[in-house]
Scaffold this motif. Sequence first.
Motif, PDB file in Angstrom:
ATOM      1  N   TYR A 129       0.815  -1.210   0.000  1.00 24.23           N
ATOM      2  CA  TYR A 129       0.000   0.000   0.000  1.00 24.23           C
ATOM      3  C   TYR A 129       0.853   1.267   0.000  1.00 24.23           C
ATOM      4  O   TYR A 129       0.417   2.290  -0.507  1.00 24.23           O
ATOM      5  CB  TYR A 129      -0.943   0.028   1.200  1.00 24.23           C
ATOM      6  N   GLY A 130       2.044   1.207   0.563  1.00 21.30           N
ATOM      7  CA  GLY A 130       2.920   2.380   0.565  1.00 21.30           C
ATOM      8  C   GLY A 130       3.291   2.769  -0.855  1.00 21.30           C
ATOM      9  O   GLY A 130       3.202   3.940  -1.235  1.00 21.30           O
ATOM     10  N   VAL A 131       3.698   1.794  -1.651  1.00 22.74           N
ATOM     11  CA  VAL A 131       4.059   2.047  -3.049  1.00 22.74           C
ATOM     12  C   VAL A 131       2.857   2.595  -3.803  1.00 22.74           C
ATOM     13  O   VAL A 131       2.960   3.579  -4.545  1.00 22.74           O
ATOM     14  CB  VAL A 131       4.606   0.760  -3.721  1.00 22.74           C
ATOM     15  N   GLU A 132       1.699   1.984  -3.588  1.00 23.40           N
ATOM     16  CA  GLU A 132       0.485   2.431  -4.274  1.00 23.40           C
ATOM     17  C   GLU A 132       0.106   3.855  -3.855  1.00 23.40           C
ATOM     18  O   GLU A 132      -0.283   4.675  -4.694  1.00 23.40           O
ATOM     19  CB  GLU A 132      -0.657   1.460  -3.950  1.00 23.40           C
ATOM     20  N   THR A 133       0.240   4.148  -2.574  1.00 24.14           N
ATOM     21  CA  THR A 133      -0.067   5.495  -2.065  1.00 24.14           C
ATOM     22  C   THR A 133       0.849   6.533  -2.699  1.00 24.14           C
ATOM     23  O   THR A 133       0.388   7.578  -3.170  1.00 24.14           O
ATOM     24  CB  THR A 133       0.061   5.539  -0.533  1.00 24.14           C
ATOM     25  N   VAL A 134       2.139   6.268  -2.707  1.00 24.53           N
ATOM     26  CA  VAL A 134       3.092   7.234  -3.258  1.00 24.53           C
ATOM     27  C   VAL A 134       2.856   7.408  -4.755  1.00 24.53           C
ATOM     28  O   VAL A 134       2.900   8.531  -5.261  1.00 24.53           O
ATOM     29  CB  VAL A 134       4.550   6.840  -2.930  1.00 24.53           C
ATOM     30  N   ARG A 135       2.559   6.335  -5.471  1.00 30.60           N
ATOM     31  CA  ARG A 135       2.254   6.477  -6.908  1.00 30.60           C
ATOM     32  C   ARG A 135       1.047   7.385  -7.127  1.00 30.60           C
ATOM     33  O   ARG A 135       1.033   8.213  -8.039  1.00 30.60           O
ATOM     34  CB  ARG A 135       1.992   5.114  -7.540  1.00 30.60           C
ATOM     35  N   LEU A 136       0.017   7.228  -6.295  1.00 31.51           N
ATOM     36  CA  LEU A 136      -1.174   8.074  -6.421  1.00 31.51           C
ATOM     37  C   LEU A 136      -0.830   9.537  -6.140  1.00 31.51           C
ATOM     38  O   LEU A 136      -1.265  10.438  -6.864  1.00 31.51           O
ATOM     39  CB  LEU A 136      -2.280   7.594  -5.482  1.00 31.51           C
ATOM     40  N   LEU A 137      -0.049   9.779  -5.089  1.00 29.64           N
ATOM     41  CA  LEU A 137       0.345  11.151  -4.761  1.00 29.64           C
ATOM     42  C   LEU A 137       1.193  11.765  -5.873  1.00 29.64           C
ATOM     43  O   LEU A 137       1.009  12.929  -6.234  1.00 29.64           O
ATOM     44  CB  LEU A 137       1.101  11.190  -3.432  1.00 29.64           C
ATOM     45  N   LEU A 138       2.108  10.978  -6.428  1.00 25.97           N
ATOM     46  CA  LEU A 138       2.940  11.477  -7.526  1.00 25.97           C
ATOM     47  C   LEU A 138       2.089  11.769  -8.755  1.00 25.97           C
ATOM     48  O   LEU A 138       2.328  12.757  -9.464  1.00 25.97           O
ATOM     49  CB  LEU A 138       4.048  10.476  -7.863  1.00 25.97           C
ATOM     50  N   ALA A 139       1.079  10.944  -9.013  1.00 28.25           N
ATOM     51  CA  ALA A 139       0.185  11.190 -10.152  1.00 28.25           C
ATOM     52  C   ALA A 139      -0.576  12.499  -9.961  1.00 28.25           C
ATOM     53  O   ALA A 139      -0.735  13.272 -10.910  1.00 28.25           O
ATOM     54  CB  ALA A 139      -0.779  10.019 -10.330  1.00 28.25           C
ATOM     55  N   VAL A 140      -1.022  12.779  -8.745  1.00 26.63           N
ATOM     56  CA  VAL A 140      -1.670  14.064  -8.474  1.00 26.63           C
ATOM     57  C   VAL A 140      -0.685  15.194  -8.786  1.00 26.63           C
ATOM     58  O   VAL A 140      -1.014  16.156  -9.477  1.00 26.63           O
ATOM     59  CB  VAL A 140      -2.171  14.160  -7.013  1.00 26.63           C
ATOM     60  N   GLY A 141       0.529  15.053  -8.279  1.00 23.14           N
ATOM     61  CA  GLY A 141       1.525  16.106  -8.469  1.00 23.14           C
ATOM     62  C   GLY A 141       1.904  16.325  -9.917  1.00 23.14           C
ATOM     63  O   GLY A 141       1.908  17.459 -10.411  1.00 23.14           O
ATOM     64  N   PHE A 142       2.221  15.260 -10.620  1.00 19.50           N
ATOM     65  CA  PHE A 142       2.709  15.401 -11.990  1.00 19.50           C
ATOM     66  C   PHE A 142       1.575  15.572 -13.005  1.00 19.50           C
ATOM     67  O   PHE A 142       1.647  16.429 -13.875  1.00 19.50           O
ATOM     68  CB  PHE A 142       3.587  14.214 -12.372  1.00 19.50           C
ATOM     69  N   HIS A 143       0.539  14.771 -12.903  1.00 19.83           N
ATOM     70  CA  HIS A 143      -0.527  14.800 -13.911  1.00 19.83           C
ATOM     71  C   HIS A 143      -1.568  15.885 -13.647  1.00 19.83           C
ATOM     72  O   HIS A 143      -2.023  16.530 -14.585  1.00 19.83           O
ATOM     73  CB  HIS A 143      -1.202  13.433 -14.015  1.00 19.83           C
ATOM     74  N   ASP A 144      -1.955  16.061 -12.390  1.00 22.89           N
ATOM     75  CA  ASP A 144      -3.022  17.026 -12.082  1.00 22.89           C
ATOM     76  C   ASP A 144      -2.482  18.434 -11.845  1.00 22.89           C
ATOM     77  O   ASP A 144      -3.131  19.410 -12.205  1.00 22.89           O
ATOM     78  CB  ASP A 144      -3.826  16.575 -10.861  1.00 22.89           C
ATOM     79  N   LEU A 145      -1.315  18.529 -11.211  1.00 25.13           N
ATOM     80  CA  LEU A 145      -0.783  19.842 -10.848  1.00 25.13           C
ATOM     81  C   LEU A 145       0.324  20.329 -11.777  1.00 25.13           C
ATOM     82  O   LEU A 145       0.758  21.467 -11.668  1.00 25.13           O
ATOM     83  CB  LEU A 145      -0.269  19.820  -9.400  1.00 25.13           C
ATOM     84  N   GLY A 146       0.811  19.476 -12.654  1.00 25.92           N
ATOM     85  CA  GLY A 146       1.845  19.889 -13.601  1.00 25.92           C
ATOM     86  C   GLY A 146       3.187  20.190 -12.948  1.00 25.92           C
ATOM     87  O   GLY A 146       3.940  21.043 -13.437  1.00 25.92           O
ATOM     88  N   LEU A 147       3.518  19.464 -11.881  1.00 29.01           N
ATOM     89  CA  LEU A 147       4.787  19.705 -11.194  1.00 29.01           C
ATOM     90  C   LEU A 147       5.954  19.124 -11.999  1.00 29.01           C
ATOM     91  O   LEU A 147       5.772  18.253 -12.847  1.00 29.01           O
ATOM     92  CB  LEU A 147       4.752  19.083  -9.793  1.00 29.01           C
ATOM     93  N   HIS A 148       7.150  19.604 -11.689  1.00 35.09           N
ATOM     94  CA  HIS A 148       8.371  19.129 -12.345  1.00 35.09           C
ATOM     95  C   HIS A 148       9.175  18.201 -11.435  1.00 35.09           C
ATOM     96  O   HIS A 148       9.766  17.227 -11.903  1.00 35.09           O
ATOM     97  CB  HIS A 148       9.244  20.315 -12.752  1.00 35.09           C
ATOM     98  N   ARG A 149       9.193  18.496 -10.110  1.00 36.59           N
ATOM     99  CA  ARG A 149      10.023  17.737  -9.170  1.00 36.59           C
ATOM    100  C   ARG A 149       9.278  17.567  -7.864  1.00 36.59           C
ATOM    101  O   ARG A 149       8.688  18.514  -7.345  1.00 36.59           O
ATOM    102  CB  ARG A 149      11.330  18.481  -8.911  1.00 36.59           C
ATOM    103  N   ILE A 150       9.307  16.347  -7.324  1.00 36.66           N
ATOM    104  CA  ILE A 150       8.701  16.060  -6.024  1.00 36.66           C
ATOM    105  C   ILE A 150       9.755  15.341  -5.192  1.00 36.66           C
ATOM    106  O   ILE A 150      10.406  14.410  -5.653  1.00 36.66           O
ATOM    107  CB  ILE A 150       7.436  15.186  -6.172  1.00 36.66           C
ATOM    108  N   TRP A 151       9.905  15.811  -3.949  1.00 32.38           N
ATOM    109  CA  TRP A 151      10.901  15.196  -3.083  1.00 32.38           C
ATOM    110  C   TRP A 151      10.291  14.900  -1.715  1.00 32.38           C
ATOM    111  O   TRP A 151       9.283  15.466  -1.324  1.00 32.38           O
ATOM    112  CB  TRP A 151      12.147  16.059  -2.954  1.00 32.38           C
TER     113      TRP A 151
END
Length: 183
Positions: free
Chosen positions: A109-131
């Motif tokens: 679930y940790g991997v799945e959670t982080v993938r979902l959060l990254l998808a929000v950041g990159f796909h929905d918010l148009g971010l370039h870098r997440i750390w």
Amino acid sequence: MHPVTRSSERLGLRELAAADVDAVFAIYGSSAATEHLSFEPRDREQVQQIVARSIAAATATPRTEYALAVIEQTTAKLIGFGRLALDPHQQRGATIGFALHPQSWGRGYGVETVRLLLAVGFHDLGLHRIWGARSPFNEASAHTMSAVGMVEEGTIREHVLKAGKWRDSVVHAILEREFQVGP
């Protein structure tokens, strides 16, 4: 962007609601769940304030924080807390954080959670870098961030004061072009 909803086969992300206080408290009040986080276990009143601030932040303009409930799809139960916070010190960048209830550990679930959060950041918010930063002793988090393609960038020395002692943090990051949605 409000409301945020994003899902995978087993998990979903949604906005926090006032009714989530007890479920978030089951995580943030747990010494096991907060062992490697940057803070001591919270009491119920503190969690109630966190949830209230998160709900208020969700409708702020501009929105700079995305504190989201992690929901198990089959049970609709809140099993985690995920957060993306836009980083005012870098263009199109954000920090990520997450915590799962100990009963949900060991299931991927940790991997799945982080993938979902990254998808929000990159796909929905148009971010370039997440750390994100983790405790040097949190091997599960190290594995999770590596599994989603985040690269270990280095150590921030004596970054967190917890239980009266300074602790380092290990930084992991991923760029938009490196992010892959699938397994």
